[in-house]
Design a protein around this motif. Structure first.
Motif, PDB file in Angstrom:
ATOM      1  N   SER A 178     -42.683 -25.361  -0.750  1.00 19.48           N
ATOM      2  CA  SER A 178     -43.719 -24.224  -0.825  1.00 19.48           C
ATOM      3  C   SER A 178     -45.134 -24.619  -0.138  1.00 19.48           C
ATOM      4  O   SER A 178     -45.502 -23.420   0.479  1.00 19.48           O
ATOM      5  N   ILE A 179     -45.446 -25.658  -0.165  1.00 18.38           N
ATOM      6  CA  ILE A 179     -46.647 -26.060   0.752  1.00 18.38           C
ATOM      7  C   ILE A 179     -46.483 -25.766   2.263  1.00 18.38           C
ATOM      8  O   ILE A 179     -47.311 -25.276   2.710  1.00 18.38           O
ATOM      9  N   ASP A 188     -46.893 -26.023   8.745  1.00 17.33           N
ATOM     10  CA  ASP A 188     -45.525 -25.828   8.540  1.00 17.33           C
ATOM     11  C   ASP A 188     -44.633 -26.667   9.806  1.00 17.33           C
ATOM     12  O   ASP A 188     -43.553 -27.138   9.341  1.00 17.33           O
ATOM     13  N   LEU A 189     -45.066 -26.639  10.858  1.00 12.73           N
ATOM     14  CA  LEU A 189     -44.399 -27.144  11.920  1.00 12.73           C
ATOM     15  C   LEU A 189     -44.382 -28.475  11.832  1.00 12.73           C
ATOM     16  O   LEU A 189     -43.022 -29.185  12.107  1.00 12.73           O
ATOM     17  N   VAL A 190     -45.425 -29.195  11.611  1.00 11.18           N
ATOM     18  CA  VAL A 190     -45.193 -30.655  11.366  1.00 11.18           C
ATOM     19  C   VAL A 190     -44.344 -31.066  10.195  1.00 11.18           C
ATOM     20  O   VAL A 190     -43.610 -32.200  10.319  1.00 11.18           O
ATOM     21  N   MET A 191     -44.395 -30.497   9.081  1.00 10.16           N
ATOM     22  CA  MET A 191     -43.761 -30.836   7.868  1.00 10.16           C
ATOM     23  C   MET A 191     -42.331 -30.466   8.129  1.00 10.16           C
ATOM     24  O   MET A 191     -41.473 -31.150   7.618  1.00 10.16           O
ATOM     25  N   MET A 192     -41.860 -29.507   8.598  1.00 12.17           N
ATOM     26  CA  MET A 192     -40.575 -28.994   8.976  1.00 12.17           C
ATOM     27  C   MET A 192     -39.788 -30.131  10.033  1.00 12.17           C
ATOM     28  O   MET A 192     -38.473 -30.239   9.930  1.00 12.17           O
ATOM     29  N   ARG A 193     -40.601 -30.552  11.026  1.00 14.73           N
ATOM     30  CA  ARG A 193     -40.196 -31.776  11.925  1.00 14.73           C
ATOM     31  C   ARG A 193     -39.857 -32.911  11.110  1.00 14.73           C
ATOM     32  O   ARG A 193     -38.878 -33.452  11.352  1.00 14.73           O
ATOM     33  N   ILE A 194     -40.683 -33.208  10.212  1.00 12.83           N
ATOM     34  CA  ILE A 194     -40.414 -34.124   9.628  1.00 12.83           C
ATOM     35  C   ILE A 194     -38.813 -34.037   8.756  1.00 12.83           C
ATOM     36  O   ILE A 194     -38.062 -35.089   8.556  1.00 12.83           O
ATOM     37  N   VAL A 256     -36.656 -23.518  -0.634  1.00 13.76           N
ATOM     38  CA  VAL A 256     -37.775 -22.870  -1.107  1.00 13.76           C
ATOM     39  C   VAL A 256     -38.776 -22.228  -0.228  1.00 13.76           C
ATOM     40  O   VAL A 256     -39.460 -21.080  -0.263  1.00 13.76           O
ATOM     41  N   ARG A 257     -38.728 -23.015   0.908  1.00 16.02           N
ATOM     42  CA  ARG A 257     -39.708 -22.520   1.948  1.00 16.02           C
ATOM     43  C   ARG A 257     -39.167 -21.166   2.564  1.00 16.02           C
ATOM     44  O   ARG A 257     -40.039 -20.180   2.787  1.00 16.02           O
ATOM     45  N   SER A 258     -37.814 -20.810   2.628  1.00 17.92           N
ATOM     46  CA  SER A 258     -37.445 -19.455   3.003  1.00 17.92           C
ATOM     47  C   SER A 258     -37.836 -18.408   2.011  1.00 17.92           C
ATOM     48  O   SER A 258     -38.121 -17.290   2.407  1.00 17.92           O
ATOM     49  N   GLN A 259     -37.857 -18.781   0.719  1.00 16.74           N
ATOM     50  CA  GLN A 259     -38.178 -17.808  -0.359  1.00 16.74           C
ATOM     51  C   GLN A 259     -39.792 -17.677  -0.338  1.00 16.74           C
ATOM     52  O   GLN A 259     -40.223 -16.665  -0.295  1.00 16.74           O
ATOM     53  N   VAL A 260     -40.430 -18.647  -0.084  1.00 16.31           N
ATOM     54  CA  VAL A 260     -41.990 -18.504  -0.204  1.00 16.31           C
ATOM     55  C   VAL A 260     -42.453 -17.928   1.190  1.00 16.31           C
ATOM     56  O   VAL A 260     -43.475 -16.934   0.942  1.00 16.31           O
ATOM     57  N   LEU A 261     -41.957 -18.056   2.348  1.00 22.73           N
ATOM     58  CA  LEU A 261     -42.281 -16.947   3.379  1.00 22.73           C
ATOM     59  C   LEU A 261     -42.148 -15.577   3.246  1.00 22.73           C
ATOM     60  O   LEU A 261     -42.875 -14.903   3.676  1.00 22.73           O
ATOM     61  N   ILE A 283     -49.392 -20.922  -5.727  1.00 22.52           N
ATOM     62  CA  ILE A 283     -48.253 -21.634  -5.341  1.00 22.52           C
ATOM     63  C   ILE A 283     -47.341 -21.864  -6.823  1.00 22.52           C
ATOM     64  O   ILE A 283     -46.206 -21.467  -6.829  1.00 22.52           O
ATOM     65  N   ARG A 284     -48.156 -22.335  -7.832  1.00 21.85           N
ATOM     66  CA  ARG A 284     -47.367 -22.633  -9.119  1.00 21.85           C
ATOM     67  C   ARG A 284     -46.987 -21.285  -9.941  1.00 21.85           C
ATOM     68  O   ARG A 284     -45.972 -21.184 -10.354  1.00 21.85           O
TER      69      ARG A 284
END
Length: 376
Positions: A178-179, A188-194, A256-261, A283-284
């Motif tokens: 979600s973050i 989003d780019l950095v977190m998803m590369r992790i 969760v990322r796909s839903q929040v987008l 977010i919450r």
């Protein structure tokens, strides 16, 4: 007296109106019998009765999201049977051991490798003397321990590991995904590369490394008051939980990322931002709350995966510490006597399959009930 006169006046007025309509109707029919105009009868102008009013009501009762989902779930017979099986397994694992006369770690003298419903020589002598002895329903293992209670405790450990691990995955994955989706951009780019990097790490290798690395620190921690339970579960099981927290949340994060987008551009999110609501509260309260259907489905389908992972690792000897059993360790111990005592392997294997199948079918039912668009 006045009300009675008013009622009579209304009745007379209604009769005059109906007579006038009837006269117009008869005149129209006589003057123009081939007319295509709508011809109304005097009876069409009478007030509708209560039965006629109710027959025109076609709207169904308004229901909430949860009530509507549970109604669809109850119609799914396969999911309901799976839910009943899960409840029975939980009763078998958590409640029956409280009343069972044997312990999972007690060794019975002379009762090594008994077949189901058999007694040792000492127990048979007590029975002959008139004493009541509870039978060994599933027999005993090679150490003389009652196998039924060990299967109960093994299924309890497997369920607890699956539920706790799924809870860890849900918390970490939903927060991370979600973050990443809410802030977008380089965050989003950095977190998803992790996430992509974590996907490449072999989990079993990490569990083996952690079990060796955590052995001495956990051994010292187990001597501290309040942490003696670490000696019971062992460092391998703690390593499994650490690996779940490190690796297994990535699938939940992507979901969760796909839903929040999709949800973060909604009108209610824009309104919350305009009112000055903080990002954490949005977010919450707004995004994750509207993802609850997807979270329920994904979490339910994650439980059997966690149970299978724990059983697989316990089968390889990297699970709970002896004498605490799990279904995987029971199946591993039964391999040595598979030709002589095949039921010792058959019972935990069937129970693992039953638990995983029931959770999968229940997850499919929850998916159809709470998020029908994911069905296809």
């Amino acid at each position: 007296m006045i009300s009675q006169e008013c009622g009579n006046c209304a009745a007379v007025e209604q009769s005059v109106i109906l007579a006038d309509i009837k006269e117009r109707y008869d005149t129209t029919m006589k003057e123009n019998p081939l007319s295509f105009q709508l011809k109304l009868r005097p009876e069409d102008f009478l007030p509708a009765s209560e039965e006629e009013k109710q027959s025109q009501v076609i709207m169904r009762e308004s229901v909430s999201f949860w009530k509507d989902g549970m109604r669809r779930l109850r119609r799914n017979k396969v999911a309901m049977v799976s839910l009943v099986v899960i409840v029975l397994v939980m009763i078998f694992s958590f409640i029956v051991p409280m009343f069972y006369p044997y312990s999972y770690k007690d060794q019975i003298k002379g009762a090594n490798s008994l077949a189901p419903m058999e007694y040792s020589a000492e127990e048979q002598a007590r029975i002959d003397a008139g004493e009541k002895v509870f039978p060994h329903v599933f027999g005993t293992d090679k150490m003389g321990r009652d196998y039924a209670i060990r299967v109960m405790m093994g299924s309890r450990i497997s369920l607890l590991v699956g539920l706790v691990a799924t809870g860890i995955i849900l918390i970490i994955g939903s927060a991370y995904g979600s973050i990443a989706a809410f802030f977008g951009g380089w965050v989003d780019l950095v977190m998803m590369r992790i996430v992509d990097i974590i996907y490449t790490i072999p989990d079993i290798l990490l569990i083996v490394l952690l079990s060796f690395a955590l052995k001495d620190p956990l051994g010292r921690l187990a001597t501290v008051p309040g942490f003696h339970w670490l000696n019971t579960v062992g460092e391998n099981l703690v390593s499994i939980f650490v690996v779940f927290a490190l690796l297994y949340w990535v699938g939940m994060a992507r979901m969760v990322r796909s839903q929040v987008l999709m949800l973060k551009e909604s009108e209610y999110v824009t309104a919350a931002r305009a009112l000055g609501v903080g990002n954490g509260r949005i977010i919450r309260k707004h995004l994750l709350t509207n993802c609850i259907g997807t979270l329920i489905v994904t979490t339910t389908l994650q439980i059997p995966s966690s149970i299978f992972t724990e059983s697989f690792l316990s089968f390889l000897g990297m699970g709970v510490a002896v004498p605490l059993p799990s279904l995987g360790s029971l199946a591993s111990d039964a391999l040595n006597g598979i030709n002589t005592y095949p039921y010792l392997l058959f019972i935990p294997a069937v129970l693992i399959s039953l638990i995983i199948l029931s959770f999968n079918l229940l997850g499919d039912g929850l998916r159809d009930a709470f998020d029908p668009k994911l069905k296809n």
